[in-house]
Design a protein around this motif. Structure first.
Motif, mmCIF file in Angstrom:
data_model
loop_
_atom_site.group_PDB
_atom_site.id
_atom_site.type_symbol
_atom_site.label_atom_id
_atom_site.label_comp_id
_atom_site.label_asym_id
_atom_site.label_seq_id
_atom_site.Cartn_x
_atom_site.Cartn_y
_atom_site.Cartn_z
ATOM 1 N N MET A 264 0.838 -1.204 0.000
ATOM 2 C CA MET A 264 0.000 0.000 0.000
ATOM 3 C C MET A 264 0.867 1.246 0.000
ATOM 4 S SD MET A 264 -2.973 1.263 2.636
ATOM 5 C CE MET A 264 -3.783 2.851 2.318
ATOM 6 N N SER A 265 1.936 1.214 0.800
ATOM 7 C CA SER A 265 2.857 2.360 0.831
ATOM 8 C C SER A 265 3.453 2.623 -0.547
ATOM 9 C CB SER A 265 3.967 2.102 1.852
ATOM 10 O OG SER A 265 4.921 3.136 1.824
ATOM 11 N N VAL A 266 3.852 1.559 -1.221
ATOM 12 C CA VAL A 266 4.406 1.716 -2.570
ATOM 13 C C VAL A 266 3.363 2.317 -3.503
ATOM 14 C CG1 VAL A 266 5.296 0.472 -4.582
ATOM 15 C CG2 VAL A 266 6.076 -0.149 -2.292
ATOM 16 N N GLY A 267 2.130 1.807 -3.426
ATOM 17 C CA GLY A 267 1.073 2.305 -4.293
ATOM 18 C C GLY A 267 0.754 3.766 -4.049
ATOM 19 N N VAL A 268 0.691 4.158 -2.778
ATOM 20 C CA VAL A 268 0.403 5.563 -2.471
ATOM 21 C C VAL A 268 1.550 6.452 -2.929
ATOM 22 C CG1 VAL A 268 0.057 7.219 -0.599
ATOM 23 C CG2 VAL A 268 -1.180 5.047 -0.579
ATOM 24 N N ASN A 269 2.774 5.969 -2.804
ATOM 25 C CA ASN A 269 3.912 6.768 -3.271
ATOM 26 C C ASN A 269 3.867 6.969 -4.782
ATOM 27 O OD1 ASN A 269 5.054 7.305 -0.791
ATOM 28 N ND2 ASN A 269 6.295 5.450 -0.780
ATOM 29 N N TYR A 270 3.410 5.970 -5.538
ATOM 30 C CA TYR A 270 3.209 6.170 -6.980
ATOM 31 C C TYR A 270 2.054 7.130 -7.252
ATOM 32 C CZ TYR A 270 6.597 2.790 -8.761
ATOM 33 O OH TYR A 270 7.764 2.161 -9.098
ATOM 34 N N LEU A 271 1.060 7.110 -6.377
ATOM 35 C CA LEU A 271 -0.086 8.002 -6.534
ATOM 36 C C LEU A 271 0.304 9.466 -6.402
ATOM 37 C CD1 LEU A 271 -3.195 8.399 -6.733
ATOM 38 C CD2 LEU A 271 -3.287 8.039 -4.249
ATOM 39 N N ARG A 272 1.373 9.759 -5.647
ATOM 40 C CA ARG A 272 1.761 11.150 -5.398
ATOM 41 C C ARG A 272 2.014 11.911 -6.703
ATOM 42 N NH1 ARG A 272 2.686 11.430 0.085
ATOM 43 N NH2 ARG A 272 3.256 9.444 1.075
ATOM 44 N N GLU A 273 2.502 11.224 -7.731
ATOM 45 C CA GLU A 273 2.759 11.879 -9.020
ATOM 46 C C GLU A 273 1.466 12.335 -9.689
ATOM 47 O OE1 GLU A 273 4.785 10.860 -13.397
ATOM 48 O OE2 GLU A 273 4.774 9.362 -11.782
ATOM 49 N N HIS A 274 0.350 11.745 -9.270
ATOM 50 C CA HIS A 274 -0.912 11.961 -9.967
ATOM 51 C C HIS A 274 -1.976 12.580 -9.070
ATOM 52 C CE1 HIS A 274 0.874 9.624 -13.180
ATOM 53 N NE2 HIS A 274 1.177 8.701 -12.273
ATOM 54 N N MET A 275 -1.544 13.309 -8.066
ATOM 55 C CA MET A 275 -2.488 14.038 -7.227
ATOM 56 C C MET A 275 -2.091 15.515 -7.219
ATOM 57 S SD MET A 275 -1.344 12.763 -3.412
ATOM 58 C CE MET A 275 -0.103 13.649 -2.463
ATOM 59 N N PRO A 276 -3.000 16.417 -6.884
ATOM 60 C CA PRO A 276 -2.691 17.848 -6.905
ATOM 61 C C PRO A 276 -1.481 18.180 -6.036
ATOM 62 C CG PRO A 276 -5.049 17.503 -6.653
ATOM 63 C CD PRO A 276 -4.411 16.162 -6.524
ATOM 64 N N SER A 277 -0.703 19.145 -6.485
ATOM 65 C CA SER A 277 0.537 19.474 -5.780
ATOM 66 C C SER A 277 0.293 20.064 -4.404
ATOM 67 C CB SER A 277 1.369 20.457 -6.616
ATOM 68 O OG SER A 277 0.631 21.649 -6.862
ATOM 69 N N ASP A 278 -0.907 20.591 -4.159
ATOM 70 C CA ASP A 278 -1.198 21.171 -2.843
ATOM 71 C C ASP A 278 -1.884 20.177 -1.912
ATOM 72 O OD1 ASP A 278 -3.552 21.111 -4.266
ATOM 73 O OD2 ASP A 278 -3.949 23.261 -4.134
ATOM 74 N N ALA A 279 -1.976 18.913 -2.319
ATOM 75 C CA ALA A 279 -2.509 17.859 -1.451
ATOM 76 C C ALA A 279 -1.364 17.212 -0.682
ATOM 77 C CB ALA A 279 -3.267 16.826 -2.271
ATOM 78 N N ARG A 280 -1.698 16.518 0.370
ATOM 79 C CA ARG A 280 -0.704 15.874 1.220
ATOM 80 C C ARG A 280 -1.227 14.505 1.657
ATOM 81 N NH1 ARG A 280 1.330 19.837 -0.470
ATOM 82 N NH2 ARG A 280 2.455 21.497 0.636
ATOM 83 N N VAL A 281 -0.342 13.514 1.723
ATOM 84 C CA VAL A 281 -0.671 12.206 2.273
ATOM 85 C C VAL A 281 0.488 11.768 3.161
ATOM 86 C CG1 VAL A 281 -1.217 9.796 1.814
ATOM 87 C CG2 VAL A 281 -2.035 11.552 0.242
ATOM 88 N N HIS A 282 0.193 11.406 4.413
ATOM 89 C CA HIS A 282 1.209 10.915 5.341
ATOM 90 C C HIS A 282 0.698 9.624 5.961
ATOM 91 C CE1 HIS A 282 1.351 15.336 5.324
ATOM 92 N NE2 HIS A 282 0.210 15.306 5.976
ATOM 93 N N TYR A 283 1.613 8.831 6.511
ATOM 94 C CA TYR A 283 1.167 7.595 7.133
ATOM 95 C C TYR A 283 2.088 7.197 8.277
ATOM 96 C CZ TYR A 283 4.873 5.125 4.560
ATOM 97 O OH TYR A 283 6.091 4.703 4.070
ATOM 98 N N ALA A 284 1.547 6.331 9.141
ATOM 99 C CA ALA A 284 2.323 5.746 10.234
ATOM 100 C C ALA A 284 1.844 4.318 10.428
ATOM 101 C CB ALA A 284 2.140 6.535 11.523
ATOM 102 N N VAL A 285 2.788 3.398 10.532
ATOM 103 C CA VAL A 285 2.441 2.002 10.792
ATOM 104 C C VAL A 285 2.147 1.869 12.282
ATOM 105 C CG1 VAL A 285 3.199 -0.394 10.714
ATOM 106 C CG2 VAL A 285 3.840 1.179 8.865
#
Length: 473
Positions: free
Chosen positions: A216-237
């Motif tokens: 999931m972390s890998v997938g979300v990191n690939y998603l970062r290229e395709h989301m608005p530049s002013d959006a943010r996604v963070h995570y913690a295990v």
């Protein structure tokens, strides 16, 4: 101060008691929904001041409301008192020295925020009684701003339905009226359920929940290229499935924070993150259960209230500090990077930085006030009630929020001066609204125009309860 407005004098009269409250809360730093000692201190102060007190609203034991006055408009003053984990720090020194290893600390200055808000509320209470003006002041002691979204739950419970305007503030290193927006935010847990097996003898029988979290972390990191530049996604295990590498992990949990400048944009991005989680579960033959922990909207500005508060700030002038305050501020600034100092001005839209250690001046920003590059549950209040806030200078210029340096200055004399200064601006803005009903009318009209016909839709899914057990654990 000669010819000072009466409301300023009421602030000065109550300031020592509220400074002591700020220090007492600083000494018992408690995090999200666990602020039992902190709310007790606030309740005791409200009782002593003669407010009508209700605790445990919206199903949140660490919330408290105090009201004073009769009839007239209802003025809400919003306070907070939650701390942050991992920021324990001794006060009054310019070096990193935790009081307790891994302990909590008031790295966002909420010990000052709650006490300063109550200082403003107590001054308004005394002014109402002295002048006989119809009106009510209501102090909202709000826990769990740092990730718990308590105010969003309070809004959903209808606790602001009869409020006319709301006022708050936040400790900072510069003084200014807030005017921009903020990022809508959802905190959501993804629980992955797999199947345990012997990792050497029968790895083919296992279905790894930890693999799903990592994918999931890998997938979300690939998603970062395709989301608005002013959006943010963070995570913690939150739970990696145990400490035994020879056991295929049958359960793992990861918490994501998804942010965007509008609630709609955040909701769209959140659905994409959910799809990544579903894909990770599909790849690993595990099962995923998403659960929203908390959610907050984006902040709605209010031009009439901003202008009114700006006028009160201009009338009061900047906070005043002495040489001892400046010496300690210089010691703190020596621990900061040049980037920290420059960023303080950039976040306020100030093009020309000043080299003074403390904000004993009113910065001149050009153009539109910048948005907050973070999230706050104050935003949900701003969708249903006209709201205005001020940043109060309580720390050396350049001090980052959520830092040990902020904790170290939380009991400093300069912090108390900045707190009282902000309280005067807040209280004077409330008085302006109480004396001029047209200000409230214009503020309401501005809010209606900004939210439009769709009005407020809570970002918290129906049936979601405040995450007290989850966050306070």
């Amino acid at each position: 101060m000669k010819n000072a407005p009466a409301i300023w004098n009421h602030v000065d009269a109550n300031a020592p008691r509220m400074a002591a409250l700020a220090d007492a809360v600083w000494a018992v730093p408690e995090t999200c929904y666990g602020e039992h000692r902190s709310v007790k201190l606030h309740r005791e102060a409200l009782d002593e001041l003669g407010f009508r007190v209700t605790q445990g609203v919206a199903g949140i034991p660490t919330s408290v409301i105090g009201e004073a006055g009769e009839g007239g408009p209802v003025i809400a003053i919003l306070g907070e008192f939650d701390a942050l984990p991992g920021l324990s720090q001794e006060d009054g020194i310019a070096e990193h020295r935790p009081v307790e290893a891994g302990g909590n600390g008031h790295g966002c200055g909420h010990n000052l925020l709650g006490a300063g808000a109550l200082l403003a509320a107590s001054a308004i209470k005394d002014w109402l009684a002295q002048t006989g003006t119809p009106g009510r002041v209501r102090y909202y002691g709000c826990p769990a701003e740092e990730g718990g979204g308590a105010k969003a739950f309070m809004v959903k419970a209808g606790l602001f339905d009869d409020v006319d305007i709301a006022i708050s503030w936040h400790p900072e290193s510069l003084t200014d009226v807030m005017g921009g927006g903020s990022l809508a935010n959802t905190r959501i847990d993804f629980d992955f359920h797999g199947r345990a097996s012997h990792a050497a003898a029968a790895p083919h029988l296992g279905r790894s929940a930890l693999d799903a979290v990592e994918l999931m972390s890998v997938g979300v990191n690939y998603l970062r290229e395709h989301m608005p530049s002013d959006a943010r996604v963070h995570y913690a295990v939150i739970d990696s499935g145990g400490i035994a590498p020879n056991v295929v992990q049958a359960f793992a949990k990861v918490r994501y924070s998804v942010r965007a400048p509008t609630l709609r944009a955040m909701s769209v991005l959140l659905e994409r993150v959910k799809k990544v989680a579903e894909g990770a579960a599909l790849m690993t033959e595990t099962r995923v259960e998403p659960m929203v922990i908390s959610a907050v909207s984006d902040l709605v500005a209010n031009t009439p209230l901003i202008e009114a508060m700006q006028a009160e700030l201009a009338r009061l002038g900047p906070a005043e500090f002495d040489e001892a305050d400046r010496r300690f501020a210089e010691e703190i600034r020596a621990t900061l990077s040049d980037e920290d100092k420059a960023d303080a001005y950039a976040r306020f839209g100030v093009a020309t930085p000043d080299e003074r250690p403390l904000c004993d001046f009113l910065p001149t920003a050009g153009g539109t006030k910048p948005s907050i590059l973070g999230s706050t549950d104050v935003a949900d209040v701003s969708w249903v009630v006209p709201l205005v806030q001020i940043y109060g200078a309580t720390a050396a210029i350049g001090t980052p929020l959520h830092s040990w340096q902020m904790v170290a200055q939380g009991k400093a004399p300069a912090a108390k001066k900045g707190m009282a200064h902000a309280a005067k601006v807040m209280a004077a803005t409330a008085v302006a609204a109480l004396l001029d009903p047209s200000l409230i009318e214009r503020a309401r009209a501005d809010l209606a125009r900004r939210v439009g016909e769709q009005g407020y839709e809570s970002p918290i899914p129906d049936g979601t309860e405040p995450p007290i057990a989850i966050m306070a654990a």
